[in-house]
Design a protein around this motif. Sequence first.
Motif, PDB file in Angstrom:
ATOM      1  N   LYS A   1      59.632  37.099  76.572  1.00  0.00           N
ATOM      2  CA  LYS A   1      60.217  35.870  76.026  1.00  0.00           C
ATOM      3  C   LYS A   1      59.326  34.672  76.342  1.00  0.00           C
ATOM      4  CE  LYS A   1      64.370  32.978  76.145  1.00  0.00           C
ATOM      5  NZ  LYS A   1      65.725  32.790  76.742  1.00  0.00           N
ATOM      6  N   ARG A   2      58.846  34.623  77.577  1.00  0.00           N
ATOM      7  CA  ARG A   2      57.954  33.526  77.980  1.00  0.00           C
ATOM      8  C   ARG A   2      56.681  33.516  77.138  1.00  0.00           C
ATOM      9  NH1 ARG A   2      55.259  33.093  84.032  1.00  0.00           N
ATOM     10  NH2 ARG A   2      54.099  31.138  83.690  1.00  0.00           N
ATOM     11  N   ILE A   3      56.139  34.703  76.906  1.00  0.00           N
ATOM     12  CA  ILE A   3      54.911  34.816  76.099  1.00  0.00           C
ATOM     13  C   ILE A   3      55.158  34.362  74.662  1.00  0.00           C
ATOM     14  CG2 ILE A   3      53.297  36.479  75.081  1.00  0.00           C
ATOM     15  CD1 ILE A   3      53.665  38.108  77.749  1.00  0.00           C
ATOM     16  N   LEU A   4      56.253  34.840  74.068  1.00  0.00           N
ATOM     17  CA  LEU A   4      56.535  34.518  72.669  1.00  0.00           C
ATOM     18  C   LEU A   4      56.852  33.044  72.467  1.00  0.00           C
ATOM     19  CD1 LEU A   4      58.611  37.676  71.662  1.00  0.00           C
ATOM     20  CD2 LEU A   4      56.328  37.046  70.837  1.00  0.00           C
ATOM     21  N   LEU A   5      57.519  32.422  73.438  1.00  0.00           N
ATOM     22  CA  LEU A   5      57.818  30.988  73.323  1.00  0.00           C
ATOM     23  C   LEU A   5      56.557  30.153  73.287  1.00  0.00           C
ATOM     24  CD1 LEU A   5      60.931  30.602  75.680  1.00  0.00           C
ATOM     25  CD2 LEU A   5      60.869  30.388  73.180  1.00  0.00           C
ATOM     26  N   LEU A   6      55.493  30.644  73.945  1.00  0.00           N
ATOM     27  CA  LEU A   6      54.206  29.956  73.888  1.00  0.00           C
ATOM     28  C   LEU A   6      53.410  30.363  72.651  1.00  0.00           C
ATOM     29  CD1 LEU A   6      53.027  30.195  77.616  1.00  0.00           C
ATOM     30  CD2 LEU A   6      53.631  28.099  76.388  1.00  0.00           C
ATOM     31  N   ALA A   7      53.464  31.647  72.313  1.00  0.00           N
ATOM     32  CA  ALA A   7      52.601  32.170  71.261  1.00  0.00           C
ATOM     33  C   ALA A   7      53.066  31.806  69.854  1.00  0.00           C
ATOM     34  CB  ALA A   7      52.490  33.688  71.385  1.00  0.00           C
ATOM     35  N   ILE A   8      54.375  31.836  69.611  1.00  0.00           N
ATOM     36  CA  ILE A   8      54.863  31.617  68.246  1.00  0.00           C
ATOM     37  C   ILE A   8      54.491  30.242  67.689  1.00  0.00           C
ATOM     38  CG2 ILE A   8      56.963  31.374  66.845  1.00  0.00           C
ATOM     39  CD1 ILE A   8      58.110  33.761  68.406  1.00  0.00           C
ATOM     40  N   PRO A   9      54.670  29.137  68.452  1.00  0.00           N
ATOM     41  CA  PRO A   9      54.188  27.857  67.921  1.00  0.00           C
ATOM     42  C   PRO A   9      52.676  27.840  67.696  1.00  0.00           C
ATOM     43  CG  PRO A   9      55.741  27.488  69.712  1.00  0.00           C
ATOM     44  CD  PRO A   9      55.419  28.957  69.719  1.00  0.00           C
ATOM     45  N   SER A  10      51.932  28.544  68.559  1.00  0.00           N
ATOM     46  CA  SER A  10      50.483  28.615  68.362  1.00  0.00           C
ATOM     47  C   SER A  10      50.150  29.402  67.101  1.00  0.00           C
ATOM     48  CB  SER A  10      49.809  29.258  69.579  1.00  0.00           C
ATOM     49  OG  SER A  10      49.899  28.435  70.712  1.00  0.00           O
ATOM     50  N   ILE A  11      50.899  30.490  66.857  1.00  0.00           N
ATOM     51  CA  ILE A  11      50.697  31.246  65.620  1.00  0.00           C
ATOM     52  C   ILE A  11      50.968  30.352  64.415  1.00  0.00           C
ATOM     53  CG2 ILE A  11      51.587  33.140  64.202  1.00  0.00           C
ATOM     54  CD1 ILE A  11      52.124  34.687  66.772  1.00  0.00           C
ATOM     55  N   ALA A  12      52.052  29.584  64.491  1.00  0.00           N
ATOM     56  CA  ALA A  12      52.375  28.659  63.387  1.00  0.00           C
ATOM     57  C   ALA A  12      51.273  27.640  63.195  1.00  0.00           C
ATOM     58  CB  ALA A  12      53.702  27.965  63.671  1.00  0.00           C
TER      59      ALA A  12
ATOM     60  N   THR B   1      53.034  24.136  73.370  1.00  0.00           N
ATOM     61  CA  THR B   1      52.338  24.573  72.162  1.00  0.00           C
ATOM     62  C   THR B   1      52.989  24.030  70.891  1.00  0.00           C
ATOM     63  OG1 THR B   1      53.642  26.630  72.199  1.00  0.00           O
ATOM     64  CG2 THR B   1      51.464  26.685  73.230  1.00  0.00           C
ATOM     65  N   LYS B   2      54.142  23.366  71.042  1.00  0.00           N
ATOM     66  CA  LYS B   2      54.839  22.839  69.865  1.00  0.00           C
ATOM     67  C   LYS B   2      54.172  21.568  69.319  1.00  0.00           C
ATOM     68  CE  LYS B   2      59.445  24.699  70.881  1.00  0.00           C
ATOM     69  NZ  LYS B   2      60.865  24.379  71.153  1.00  0.00           N
ATOM     70  N   THR B   3      53.737  20.683  70.218  1.00  0.00           N
ATOM     71  CA  THR B   3      53.122  19.435  69.753  1.00  0.00           C
ATOM     72  C   THR B   3      51.867  19.699  68.925  1.00  0.00           C
ATOM     73  OG1 THR B   3      54.046  18.227  71.633  1.00  0.00           O
ATOM     74  CG2 THR B   3      52.217  17.198  70.468  1.00  0.00           C
ATOM     75  N   PRO B   4      50.939  20.567  69.375  1.00  0.00           N
ATOM     76  CA  PRO B   4      49.805  20.904  68.508  1.00  0.00           C
ATOM     77  C   PRO B   4      50.237  21.512  67.177  1.00  0.00           C
ATOM     78  CG  PRO B   4      49.351  21.584  70.754  1.00  0.00           C
ATOM     79  CD  PRO B   4      50.795  21.166  70.716  1.00  0.00           C
ATOM     80  N   MET B   5      51.331  22.277  67.191  1.00  0.00           N
ATOM     81  CA  MET B   5      51.839  22.863  65.953  1.00  0.00           C
ATOM     82  C   MET B   5      52.235  21.765  64.961  1.00  0.00           C
ATOM     83  SD  MET B   5      55.241  25.242  65.353  1.00  0.00           S
ATOM     84  CE  MET B   5      56.339  23.878  65.813  1.00  0.00           C
ATOM     85  N   TYR B   6      52.974  20.773  65.431  1.00  0.00           N
ATOM     86  CA  TYR B   6      53.398  19.686  64.544  1.00  0.00           C
ATOM     87  C   TYR B   6      52.195  18.934  63.978  1.00  0.00           C
ATOM     88  CZ  TYR B   6      58.002  20.454  66.686  1.00  0.00           C
ATOM     89  OH  TYR B   6      59.181  21.005  67.134  1.00  0.00           O
TER      90      TYR B   6
END
Length: 448
Positions: free
Chosen positions: A5-16, A153-158
Amino acid sequence: MKNWKRILLLAIPSIASFASMTVTGMINLIMVGNLGALAIAIVGVSNVIMYNAWAMFSGIGHTVNYLVAQNYGSNTMKKGLDRTFLALIFGFIAGIVTIIVGFFGAEGILRLMGSPENMVKEGSPYLQIRFYAMLFSILTFTLFSFFRGIGDTKTPMYASILGNAVMVFFTYTLTYGNLGFPELGLKGAGIALFLGELSAFSLITYAFFKNLKDRFFIRFKPVFDLLESKLIFFESFKLGTQEFSKSMAMLVFTAFVTRLGTNALAANEISLSVMSLGFMPAAAFGSTATILVGQEIGRNQPHMAKKLGIETAKIGAMFILLLGTVEFFFAESISKIYTDEPAVFKLSASLIMISAFLQLFDAIANFFAGGLRGIGDTTFLLRASLIHAWGLFVPLSYIMVFVFDFGSYGAWIALYSYLTVFGITMMTRYFIRDFSKVGLKSANKKTA
């Protein structure tokens, strides 16, 4: 499951984030593709050239990423912010250099690539604008790396989504004169990219200074430290040279393919564009590995650091295999989205099928290289990249294309032979490295 869960919370916004860049690149190439095979070839060659320019200075961002992750984990964020300020200074200088090179050297660079005269004439204005935009690209990537280092990783995604939306809009309007805008052709596509980079930089800069005030309660007061400056410079040099060695090898690879003709080059660029879809999860999980490993090293938890890197690679591999399956079975349909020229889309489909599952090894290299960055194993990464890119990839590409005369197929067999060996090397290094002997990267110690 907690780690996943910790990995995916970081990775998914980066994937986006990476997905928005990759999909935007594909959309732009599709829109520009209506201008013909020459336009596709110009954009493709320019992409490789600009990736080399970015790679040369990408070490600045990669260095910020792993150093800030370590500082965040060790609760020494004042030092992490000071390092980020120093990195931004280096990034600004690097950006000015790219502007100068673009102004004076765009035409010469295209000729050096072996481009025919019509490609040089049509492509020079487009390439110049791409060089100008590189200033914002370097600074944006550095700030993205800061946010990822602190686990945001959300701010870079936006910022990525905004920048790429701006890019798509202006590519549509300025290339063909839609919605009342002037019709500028390929030059309009270049201006669109510039505006997109500027938009992403503006948003991430605002978020950075707001973050300093609201989260860390630190005012803008950069501190110049000679030892820290040397650390940033040499770590950036090693990581930048690592990326540059790979990207220069790709430049030589593209120069080899260029000599096979416009159709071969267009098919090559379409295939690389499609395969860049695999770069999304590979780069995202590689960045996630850097964040998690770096933060755990900062917390003096070497066993957990190594474990999280391996768990990150497992999840990332699942994404890549799923994506490769789709690419393999729909290769020709995907190629037809880019062009309706049979000679181009049939060749492109074959190249995509060759690489659909082999791209897993490229991903493995990204995953474990990301983990090695997290512990600051930068000297090994540099040496390994130089040896594999120039001792294996370039010579093998030449042999497959010109000695055995295997054409585009030979070039791609060479590409994935290199990526397979490199991926295995990165994974082996990660598993045999003793993390218990790894400490925080310090300016007072000799860098490793």
